[in-house]
Design a protein around this motif. Structure first.
Motif, PDB file in Angstrom:
ATOM      1  N   TYR A  53       9.999 -35.856   7.025  1.00  0.00           N
ATOM      2  CA  TYR A  53      11.198 -36.249   6.270  1.00  0.00           C
ATOM      3  C   TYR A  53      11.474 -37.754   6.380  1.00  0.00           C
ATOM      4  O   TYR A  53      11.995 -38.358   5.431  1.00  0.00           O
ATOM      5  CB  TYR A  53      12.399 -35.380   6.664  1.00  0.00           C
ATOM      6  CG  TYR A  53      12.253 -34.003   6.046  1.00  0.00           C
ATOM      7  CD1 TYR A  53      12.508 -33.820   4.693  1.00  0.00           C
ATOM      8  CD2 TYR A  53      11.764 -32.927   6.784  1.00  0.00           C
ATOM      9  CE1 TYR A  53      12.307 -32.593   4.086  1.00  0.00           C
ATOM     10  CE2 TYR A  53      11.568 -31.690   6.195  1.00  0.00           C
ATOM     11  CZ  TYR A  53      11.837 -31.523   4.838  1.00  0.00           C
ATOM     12  OH  TYR A  53      11.623 -30.311   4.230  1.00  0.00           O
ATOM     13  N   ARG A  56       9.321 -39.201   3.747  1.00  0.00           N
ATOM     14  CA  ARG A  56       9.833 -38.929   2.391  1.00  0.00           C
ATOM     15  C   ARG A  56      11.134 -39.692   2.120  1.00  0.00           C
ATOM     16  O   ARG A  56      11.404 -40.080   0.982  1.00  0.00           O
ATOM     17  CB  ARG A  56      10.003 -37.423   2.210  1.00  0.00           C
ATOM     18  CG  ARG A  56       8.616 -36.750   2.144  1.00  0.00           C
ATOM     19  CD  ARG A  56       8.688 -35.295   1.894  1.00  0.00           C
ATOM     20  NE  ARG A  56       9.467 -34.971   0.730  1.00  0.00           N
ATOM     21  CZ  ARG A  56      10.147 -33.825   0.600  1.00  0.00           C
ATOM     22  NH1 ARG A  56      10.104 -32.929   1.577  1.00  0.00           N
ATOM     23  NH2 ARG A  56      10.831 -33.585  -0.484  1.00  0.00           N
ATOM     24  N   GLY A 149      13.807 -19.412   4.113  1.00  0.00           N
ATOM     25  CA  GLY A 149      14.564 -18.444   4.917  1.00  0.00           C
ATOM     26  C   GLY A 149      16.024 -18.833   5.076  1.00  0.00           C
ATOM     27  O   GLY A 149      16.815 -18.040   5.592  1.00  0.00           O
ATOM     28  N   THR A 173       9.582 -27.932 -12.657  1.00  0.00           N
ATOM     29  CA  THR A 173       9.520 -27.074 -11.462  1.00  0.00           C
ATOM     30  C   THR A 173       8.538 -25.945 -11.718  1.00  0.00           C
ATOM     31  O   THR A 173       8.455 -25.431 -12.838  1.00  0.00           O
ATOM     32  CB  THR A 173      10.921 -26.560 -11.059  1.00  0.00           C
ATOM     33  OG1 THR A 173      10.789 -25.669  -9.948  1.00  0.00           O
ATOM     34  CG2 THR A 173      11.636 -25.850 -12.195  1.00  0.00           C
ATOM     35  N   SER A 174       7.779 -25.574 -10.677  1.00  0.00           N
ATOM     36  CA  SER A 174       6.652 -24.650 -10.862  1.00  0.00           C
ATOM     37  C   SER A 174       7.056 -23.190 -10.902  1.00  0.00           C
ATOM     38  O   SER A 174       6.247 -22.337 -11.253  1.00  0.00           O
ATOM     39  CB  SER A 174       5.635 -24.866  -9.739  1.00  0.00           C
ATOM     40  OG  SER A 174       6.232 -24.533  -8.485  1.00  0.00           O
ATOM     41  N   TYR A 178      12.233 -19.111  -4.904  1.00  0.00           N
ATOM     42  CA  TYR A 178      13.476 -18.409  -5.237  1.00  0.00           C
ATOM     43  C   TYR A 178      14.608 -18.920  -4.354  1.00  0.00           C
ATOM     44  O   TYR A 178      14.340 -19.433  -3.282  1.00  0.00           O
ATOM     45  CB  TYR A 178      13.272 -16.891  -5.026  1.00  0.00           C
ATOM     46  CG  TYR A 178      12.371 -16.329  -6.077  1.00  0.00           C
ATOM     47  CD1 TYR A 178      12.893 -15.795  -7.247  1.00  0.00           C
ATOM     48  CD2 TYR A 178      10.992 -16.384  -5.911  1.00  0.00           C
ATOM     49  CE1 TYR A 178      12.046 -15.312  -8.234  1.00  0.00           C
ATOM     50  CE2 TYR A 178      10.145 -15.904  -6.902  1.00  0.00           C
ATOM     51  CZ  TYR A 178      10.679 -15.363  -8.054  1.00  0.00           C
ATOM     52  OH  TYR A 178       9.855 -14.896  -9.044  1.00  0.00           O
TER      53      TYR A 178
END
Ligand code: BJW
Length: 230
Positions: A53, A56, A149, A173-174, A178
């Motif tokens: 992170y 990124r 999760g 977006t692929s 979910y």
């Protein structure tokens, strides 16, 4: 006023130089996102996850909004539609382009979260496992990011917007993750028209009424121009 809910994913920031997760080259140092973006991965190796992170956060700070981010901001600013952007992205390129109504359902690189007491604060440029929480002083700081999760943020507000939407648009977006991958079905069930804008059809492509295929920096401004000309 027509209500538009726009779901964005990594593809909208790809042309700003930020890597996607699952395209060719969409790996980070050989790791699949499922191996670094889980609470279990953080418990096992917090330094590795912080490195992921930190890297990124630096890349996002150096990136600039592209023509697709700018077009969505222009659509909202035109004031002819009620626009809500629900982004899975943790960068702030929508806000830097000028979008106002933005939900970061998977969190933000700009945030830090104490795993011990739940306190939130602005993330420094570089985070480390031993950083103490400013509220409880325990060394349990983590990026304020939604991992596998964990419950994505502001779901009640998102589902309400999907129920009321006239048009649902999915950009870059692929459809692998979910609950975002099911938003097209949620919106369609509630009566919205649905449109996909993507470089390649997503996993849920057959659920959309319409699709435009191409790079976001071209097809998003084209779509916004069409909408604002109508
Ligand atoms: C371009 C382009 C260009 C490229 N122009 N386009 C089994 C079945 C169903 C669900 C589950 C299951 N097992 C587990 C689950 C749940 C799980 C899940 O979905 N797992 C799947 C792997 C199956 N989901 C969760 O755990 C979520 N929480 C949850 O479900 O809570 C319970 C709940 C219950 C009920 C209701 C609600 C909730 C949490 C998910 C957290 C995801 N976190 C990550 C990482 C953290 C953020 C970060 O580090 O950035 O979020 S994973 C990663 O994937 C990241 C992204 O936001 C997310 C989506 O990726 P995205 O944006 O789609 O990127 P890519 O790379 O996949 O695709 C790029 C696209 O761009 C492609 O389509 C290209 O074509 C396109 N593109 N260049 C236009 N120039």
């Amino acid at each position: 006023m027509e209500k538009i809910v726009i779901l964005t994913g990594a593809g909208i920031s790809a042309e700003s130089g930020l890597r996607t997760f699952r395209d060719a080259g969409g790996l980070w140092e050989g790791y699949r996102i499922e191996e670094v973006a889980t609470p279990e991965a953080f418990a096992r190796d917090p330094a590795l996850v912080h490195d992921f992170y930190n890297m990124r956060r630096a890349a996002a700070a150096a990136a600039r909004p592209n023509a697709a981010h700018a077009a969505l901001a222009r659509l909202e600013a035109a004031g002819r539609h009620e626009v809500l952007i629900v982004t899975q992205n943790v960068d702030d390129l929508h806000e830097r382009a000028g979008s106002v109504h933005v939900i970061h359902m998977h969190g933000s690189l700009a945030g830090a979260l104490c795993a011990a007491c739940g306190y939130r604060w602005a993330a420094p440029a570089v985070m480390a496992p031993q950083d103490p929480c400013p509220a409880c002083a325990r060394p349990a700081t983590r990026p304020d990011i939604v991992w596998f999760g964990e419950m994505p943020y502001q779901m009640d507000r998102i589902w309400q917007a999907l129920r009321q939407a006239d048009l649902f648009v999915s950009i870059g977006t692929s459809g692998n993750v979910y609950p975002a991958a099911a938003f097209v079905q949620d919106a369609a069930r509630a009566g919205a028209r649905t449109l996909e804008l993507n470089l390649e059809p997503s996993l849920g492509a057959r659920d959309f009424d319409e699709a435009r295929i191409g790079p976001a920096s071209r097809i998003v401004p084209d779509w916004v121009d069409t909408l604002l000309r109508a």
